[in-house]
Design a protein around this motif. Structure first.
Motif, short mmCIF file in Angstrom:
data_model
loop_
_atom_site.label_atom_id
_atom_site.label_comp_id
_atom_site.label_asym_id
_atom_site.label_seq_id
_atom_site.Cartn_x
_atom_site.Cartn_y
_atom_site.Cartn_z
N MET A 25 0.82 -1.19 0.00
CA MET A 25 0.00 0.00 0.00
C MET A 25 0.87 1.26 0.00
N VAL A 26 1.97 1.20 0.73
CA VAL A 26 2.86 2.36 0.77
C VAL A 26 3.43 2.64 -0.62
N SER A 27 3.72 1.57 -1.37
CA SER A 27 4.26 1.77 -2.71
C SER A 27 3.23 2.42 -3.63
N ARG A 28 1.95 2.14 -3.40
CA ARG A 28 0.91 2.76 -4.23
C ARG A 28 0.79 4.25 -3.93
N VAL A 29 0.89 4.60 -2.66
CA VAL A 29 0.84 6.02 -2.28
C VAL A 29 2.06 6.73 -2.86
N LEU A 30 3.22 6.11 -2.76
CA LEU A 30 4.44 6.69 -3.32
C LEU A 30 4.31 6.83 -4.84
N GLY A 31 3.74 5.83 -5.50
CA GLY A 31 3.53 5.91 -6.94
C GLY A 31 2.59 7.04 -7.33
N LEU A 32 1.56 7.26 -6.51
CA LEU A 32 0.63 8.36 -6.78
C LEU A 32 1.36 9.70 -6.68
N PHE A 33 2.16 9.89 -5.65
CA PHE A 33 2.88 11.15 -5.49
C PHE A 33 3.96 11.34 -6.56
N LEU A 34 4.65 10.27 -6.90
CA LEU A 34 5.69 10.37 -7.93
C LEU A 34 5.10 10.63 -9.31
N SER A 35 3.91 10.13 -9.56
CA SER A 35 3.31 10.39 -10.86
C SER A 35 2.66 11.77 -10.92
N TYR A 36 2.45 12.42 -9.79
CA TYR A 36 1.87 13.76 -9.79
C TYR A 36 2.86 14.81 -10.30
N VAL A 37 4.14 14.63 -10.02
CA VAL A 37 5.16 15.62 -10.40
C VAL A 37 5.22 15.83 -11.91
N PRO A 38 5.31 14.77 -12.75
CA PRO A 38 5.32 15.03 -14.20
C PRO A 38 4.02 15.66 -14.71
N VAL A 39 2.89 15.32 -14.09
CA VAL A 39 1.63 15.93 -14.49
C VAL A 39 1.65 17.42 -14.16
N TRP A 40 2.15 17.75 -12.99
CA TRP A 40 2.22 19.15 -12.55
C TRP A 40 3.14 19.96 -13.47
N ARG A 41 4.23 19.33 -13.94
CA ARG A 41 5.17 20.02 -14.83
C ARG A 41 4.67 20.05 -16.27
N GLY A 42 3.61 19.31 -16.59
CA GLY A 42 3.05 19.31 -17.93
C GLY A 42 3.64 18.27 -18.86
N ILE A 43 4.44 17.34 -18.33
CA ILE A 43 5.05 16.30 -19.16
C ILE A 43 4.03 15.21 -19.49
#
Length: 49
Positions: free
Chosen positions: A1-19
């Motif tokens: 479950m921790v890896s899923r939360v980490l994956g959600l946060f790590l995938s937010y950064v490229p979306v925020w940058r517009g990649i």
């Protein structure tokens, strides 16, 4: 479950940058919800006395 939360946060950064496009956040969020639902189900199905 921790890896899923980490994956959600790590995938937010490229979306925020517009990649990446915004729909990319949907799969990690869905997997996180399924993980939480599974933990709740196991807790009720096999209670620890």
């Amino acid at each position: 479950m921790v890896s899923r939360v980490l994956g959600l946060f790590l995938s937010y950064v490229p979306v925020w940058r517009g990649i990446l496009v915004r729909w990319w956040l949907l799969p990690p969020a869905v997997f996180l919800l399924f993980g939480i639902a599974r933990l709740v189900h196991v807790e009720y199905a096999c209670p620890v006395s």
